[in-house]
Design an enzyme around this catalytic site. Structure first.
Site, PDB file in Angstrom:
ATOM      1  N   GLU A  17       9.880  14.903  -1.232  1.00 43.13           N
ATOM      2  CA  GLU A  17       9.270  15.587  -2.387  1.00 43.13           C
ATOM      3  C   GLU A  17       7.983  14.876  -2.816  1.00 43.13           C
ATOM      4  O   GLU A  17       7.926  13.652  -2.880  1.00 43.13           O
ATOM      5  CB  GLU A  17      10.261  15.579  -3.564  1.00 43.13           C
ATOM      6  CG  GLU A  17       9.695  16.298  -4.779  1.00 43.13           C
ATOM      7  CD  GLU A  17      10.755  16.530  -5.833  1.00 43.13           C
ATOM      8  OE1 GLU A  17      11.778  17.156  -5.515  1.00 43.13           O
ATOM      9  OE2 GLU A  17      10.548  16.071  -6.967  1.00 43.13           O
ATOM     10  N   THR A  48       6.408  19.590  -6.487  1.00 39.37           N
ATOM     11  CA  THR A  48       6.858  19.869  -7.854  1.00 39.37           C
ATOM     12  C   THR A  48       5.848  20.744  -8.609  1.00 39.37           C
ATOM     13  O   THR A  48       4.683  20.870  -8.217  1.00 39.37           O
ATOM     14  CB  THR A  48       7.086  18.573  -8.658  1.00 39.37           C
ATOM     15  OG1 THR A  48       5.829  17.913  -8.796  1.00 39.37           O
ATOM     16  CG2 THR A  48       8.091  17.665  -7.979  1.00 39.37           C
ATOM     17  N   ALA A  51       4.427  21.833 -16.252  1.00 37.59           N
ATOM     18  CA  ALA A  51       4.679  22.787 -17.335  1.00 37.59           C
ATOM     19  C   ALA A  51       3.390  23.446 -17.822  1.00 37.59           C
ATOM     20  O   ALA A  51       3.422  24.477 -18.484  1.00 37.59           O
ATOM     21  CB  ALA A  51       5.369  22.080 -18.481  1.00 37.59           C
ATOM     22  N   HIS A  77       7.955  24.328  -5.743  1.00 38.40           N
ATOM     23  CA  HIS A  77       8.859  24.529  -6.874  1.00 38.40           C
ATOM     24  C   HIS A  77       8.206  25.564  -7.784  1.00 38.40           C
ATOM     25  O   HIS A  77       6.984  25.626  -7.895  1.00 38.40           O
ATOM     26  CB  HIS A  77       9.047  23.236  -7.667  1.00 38.40           C
ATOM     27  CG  HIS A  77       9.695  22.130  -6.886  1.00 38.40           C
ATOM     28  ND1 HIS A  77      10.175  20.984  -7.484  1.00 38.40           N
ATOM     29  CD2 HIS A  77       9.955  21.997  -5.565  1.00 38.40           C
ATOM     30  CE1 HIS A  77      10.708  20.201  -6.554  1.00 38.40           C
ATOM     31  NE2 HIS A  77      10.569  20.779  -5.376  1.00 38.40           N
ATOM     32  N   GLY A 108      12.901  24.649 -15.368  1.00 40.93           N
ATOM     33  CA  GLY A 108      11.851  23.770 -15.874  1.00 40.93           C
ATOM     34  C   GLY A 108      12.198  23.286 -17.265  1.00 40.93           C
ATOM     35  O   GLY A 108      13.104  23.825 -17.914  1.00 40.93           O
ATOM     36  N   HIS A 160      24.348  18.516 -16.208  1.00 40.89           N
ATOM     37  CA  HIS A 160      23.063  18.726 -16.887  1.00 40.89           C
ATOM     38  C   HIS A 160      23.291  18.508 -18.374  1.00 40.89           C
ATOM     39  O   HIS A 160      24.253  19.048 -18.943  1.00 40.89           O
ATOM     40  CB  HIS A 160      22.544  20.150 -16.604  1.00 40.89           C
ATOM     41  CG  HIS A 160      21.171  20.382 -17.132  1.00 40.89           C
ATOM     42  ND1 HIS A 160      20.933  20.907 -18.383  1.00 40.89           N
ATOM     43  CD2 HIS A 160      19.952  20.130 -16.590  1.00 40.89           C
ATOM     44  CE1 HIS A 160      19.618  20.978 -18.575  1.00 40.89           C
ATOM     45  NE2 HIS A 160      19.005  20.527 -17.506  1.00 40.89           N
TER      46      HIS A 160
HETATM   47  P1  FAD Z   1      19.168  26.311 -15.196  1.00 41.98           P
HETATM   48  O1  FAD Z   1      19.954  26.514 -13.971  1.00 41.98           O
HETATM   49  O2  FAD Z   1      18.577  27.498 -15.852  1.00 41.98           O
HETATM   50  O3  FAD Z   1      20.077  25.500 -16.226  1.00 41.98           O
HETATM   51  C1  FAD Z   1      19.517  24.906 -17.389  1.00 41.98           C
HETATM   52  C2  FAD Z   1      20.635  24.660 -18.403  1.00 41.98           C
HETATM   53  O4  FAD Z   1      21.048  25.908 -18.922  1.00 41.98           O
HETATM   54  C3  FAD Z   1      21.878  24.026 -17.791  1.00 41.98           C
HETATM   55  O5  FAD Z   1      22.443  23.186 -18.755  1.00 41.98           O
HETATM   56  C4  FAD Z   1      22.769  25.220 -17.512  1.00 41.98           C
HETATM   57  O6  FAD Z   1      24.157  24.878 -17.495  1.00 41.98           O
HETATM   58  C5  FAD Z   1      22.426  26.129 -18.686  1.00 41.98           C
HETATM   59  N1  FAD Z   1      22.578  27.546 -18.359  1.00 41.98           N
HETATM   60  C6  FAD Z   1      22.286  28.180 -17.216  1.00 41.98           C
HETATM   61  N2  FAD Z   1      22.554  29.498 -17.288  1.00 41.98           N
HETATM   62  C7  FAD Z   1      23.020  29.717 -18.539  1.00 41.98           C
HETATM   63  C8  FAD Z   1      23.472  30.858 -19.240  1.00 41.98           C
HETATM   64  N3  FAD Z   1      23.501  32.077 -18.657  1.00 41.98           N
HETATM   65  N4  FAD Z   1      23.890  30.714 -20.538  1.00 41.98           N
HETATM   66  C9  FAD Z   1      23.876  29.486 -21.153  1.00 41.98           C
HETATM   67  N5  FAD Z   1      23.463  28.357 -20.523  1.00 41.98           N
HETATM   68  C10 FAD Z   1      23.040  28.465 -19.236  1.00 41.98           C
HETATM   69  N6  FAD Z   1      11.309  20.601 -13.473  1.00 41.98           N
HETATM   70  C11 FAD Z   1      10.007  21.000 -13.480  1.00 41.98           C
HETATM   71  O7  FAD Z   1       9.475  21.298 -14.559  1.00 41.98           O
HETATM   72  N7  FAD Z   1       9.287  21.074 -12.310  1.00 41.98           N
HETATM   73  C12 FAD Z   1       9.817  20.773 -11.118  1.00 41.98           C
HETATM   74  O8  FAD Z   1       9.145  20.853 -10.081  1.00 41.98           O
HETATM   75  C13 FAD Z   1      11.187  20.369 -11.058  1.00 41.98           C
HETATM   76  N8  FAD Z   1      11.785  20.098  -9.887  1.00 41.98           N
HETATM   77  C14 FAD Z   1      13.133  19.771  -9.864  1.00 41.98           C
HETATM   78  C15 FAD Z   1      13.757  19.583  -8.629  1.00 41.98           C
HETATM   79  C16 FAD Z   1      15.106  19.263  -8.578  1.00 41.98           C
HETATM   80  C17 FAD Z   1      15.778  19.078  -7.228  1.00 41.98           C
HETATM   81  C18 FAD Z   1      15.849  19.098  -9.786  1.00 41.98           C
HETATM   82  C19 FAD Z   1      17.300  18.700  -9.722  1.00 41.98           C
HETATM   83  C20 FAD Z   1      15.229  19.285 -11.009  1.00 41.98           C
HETATM   84  C21 FAD Z   1      13.865  19.642 -11.069  1.00 41.98           C
HETATM   85  N9  FAD Z   1      13.222  19.892 -12.281  1.00 41.98           N
HETATM   86  C22 FAD Z   1      11.914  20.285 -12.295  1.00 41.98           C
HETATM   87  C23 FAD Z   1      13.921  19.693 -13.548  1.00 41.98           C
HETATM   88  C24 FAD Z   1      14.639  20.976 -14.040  1.00 41.98           C
HETATM   89  O9  FAD Z   1      13.718  22.018 -14.223  1.00 41.98           O
HETATM   90  C25 FAD Z   1      15.310  20.626 -15.376  1.00 41.98           C
HETATM   91  O10 FAD Z   1      16.315  19.661 -15.180  1.00 41.98           O
HETATM   92  C26 FAD Z   1      15.852  21.802 -16.174  1.00 41.98           C
HETATM   93  O11 FAD Z   1      16.319  21.307 -17.440  1.00 41.98           O
HETATM   94  C27 FAD Z   1      17.027  22.503 -15.517  1.00 41.98           C
HETATM   95  O12 FAD Z   1      16.590  23.323 -14.526  1.00 41.98           O
HETATM   96  P2  FAD Z   1      17.577  24.320 -13.748  1.00 41.98           P
HETATM   97  O13 FAD Z   1      16.749  25.018 -12.783  1.00 41.98           O
HETATM   98  O14 FAD Z   1      18.785  23.612 -13.294  1.00 41.98           O
HETATM   99  O15 FAD Z   1      17.955  25.298 -14.965  1.00 41.98           O
END
Ligand code: FAD
Length: 299
Positions: A17, A48, A51, A77, A108, A160
C-alpha cells in the site's frame, strides 16, 4: 486483471500500500521505492484516498501513473465521505476508461477540521452502499470485464471502534460482501490470534471471500505512535512495546526489532495458508524488502 483472477492465480497474494505524495521530492522518493518493490513482483498495489479535494486528485494521478509507467496492478481506494453520486460515477468512469480493474471501497473517516462533517450530504452512508453502487456500475457497460470492477472492503480483526457490538459488526461486514465485495483487506494487527479469530468469525457469519491480512512493520518509535493514532482499533502487544523499549531509543535497533516482529508474524501467517498479506509500506521499501529476504520469498 480482475481481483478474483489475481487471487485465484497467486494465493497467497502479496500486496503493497502507498499513499499519494504531496511534493515533487516525495514523489521522486516514492517512485524509487516503487521501482525497488516492483522487483518483488507483488500481486497488486493499493493507493489510499484522502478526505479532501486536492489530495484526492493526487490519488487519481498516482494510480494512472503506476498503471502507465510500471508493470504493477494499481488498486485505488475510494471512500463515501464528501462525495455525491455523480462524483463517484465520474471517478468510476475514469477508472473504467483507463482499464483500472479493481477498487477498494471504504466509508472513510470524516475530514479533521473545525467544522463537523455533515454525513447526510454524502450520497453513500456506509461502505456497503458504495459497494452496491460500484457493482451496479457494470450495467453501464463501461468496464472491459463483464464482471465489472473487482471490489475489496475493509475488515477489522480487533473490531471497528464505532461498533462495540462485535456480532452486529459482523452483520455489517456481511452486508458489504452481500452487496458484491470480492475480498476483505484487514486493518493492521500485531497479534495473529486476532486475525485467526476474525477468520473464524467470518466463517460463522457466512463470509467466504478471501481475507488478506494487513501487516505494518514498525520502523520507528514515532511511526508507532502515529500508527496507534491512525489505525482504528489496533492494539500494540506488550511484547512488542517491551522489545522497542529495550532499544533505548536507538533508531536502527527499533527498525530491526520492527522488521523481525513483522517477519515472525508473516511466517506464521504463511504457515497457516492465508489468502494474502498486504504490507502498509508507508512509501518505504526497506522494511518490506527485509521481510521478503528473511522469509526467503521469491515470486
Ligand atoms: P463501513 O463498513 O461503512 O463501517 C463503518 C462503521 O459503521 C463500522 O463501525 C460498521 O460496523 C458501521 N456500520 C456499517 N454498516 C452499518 C449500518 N448499516 N448501520 C449501522 N452501522 C453500520 N480511510 C480513508 O479515508 N482512506 C483510505 O484510503 C483508507 N484505506 C483503508 C484501507 C484499509 C485496508 C482499512 C482497513 C481502512 C482504510 N481506511 C481508509 C479507514 C476506513 O475508511 C475507516 O476505518 C472507516 O472508519 C471505516 O471504513 P469502512 O469502509 O470499514 O466503513
Amino acid at each position: 486483471m480482475h481481483i478474483t483472477d489475481i487471487i485465484g492465480e497467486s494465493k497467497p497474494t502479496i500486496s503493497f500500500e502507498f499513499f499519494p505524495p504531496k511534493t515533487e521530492q516525495s514523489s521522486q522518493a516514492l517512485f524509487q521505492c516503487i521501482k525497488e518493490l516492483e522487483e518483488l513482483k507483488p500481486s497488486f498495489v493499493s493507493i489510499t484516498y484522502g478526505a479532501g479535494g486536492s489530495t484526492r486528485e493526487l490519488t487519481h494521478e498516482l494510480v494512472l501513473r503506476i498503471k502507465d509507467s510500471t508493470s504493477l496492478t494499481p488498486v485505488p481506494h475510494l471512500t463515501c465521505v464528501n462525495h455525491t453520486e455523480e462524483e463517484i460515477f465520474s471517478i468510476l468512469e475514469k477508472y473504467a476508461k483507463y482499464e483500472i480493474s479493481n477498487v477498494l471501497a471504504l466509508r472513510g473517516d470524516p475530514p479533521t477540521g473545525d467544522a463537523p462533517h455533515d454525513r447526510s450530504l454524502d450520497a453513500f452512508q456506509y461502505a456497503s452502499h458504495l459497494v452496491g453502487y460500484i457493482q451496479k456500475f457494470k450495467e453501464s457497460g463501461q468496464c472491459k470485464d463483464p464482471r465489472g470492477f473487482g471490489i475489496g472492503v475493509a475488515g477489522f480483526p480487533e473490531g471497528h471502534p464505532e461498533t462495540p457490538n462485535r456480532i452486529l459488526e459482523m452483520d455489517h461486514l456481511k452486508q458489504k460482501i452481500d452487496s458484491g465485495a470480492d475480498y476483505i483487506c484487514t486493518q493492521l494487527f500485531f497479534d495473529n490470534h486476532d486475525f485467526y479469530d476474525f477468520q473464524e468469525r467470518c466463517q460463522l457469519s457466512g463470509i467466504n471471500v478471501p481475507i488478506i491480512a494487513g501487516i505494518m512493520p514498525v520502523t520507528s518509535a514515532k511511526g508507532l505512535l502515529r500508527m496507534a493514532e491512525l489505525a482504528a482499533g489496533a492494539r500494540i502487544p506488550g511484547k512488542l512495546l517491551k522489545a522497542i523499549d529495550r532499544c533505548n531509543g536507538d533508531t536502527e535497533s527499533i527498525k530491526r526489532v520492527g522488521i523481525q516482529y513483522a517477519t515472525e508474524q508473516c511466517s506464521d501467517l504463511l504457515n497457516n495458508s492465508i489468502d494474502g498479506i498486504h504490507f502498509y509500506t508507508l512509501n518505504r521499501s526497506d522494511a518490506t524488502k527485509g521481510i521478503f529476504q528473511s522469509l526467503g520469498l521469491h515470486r
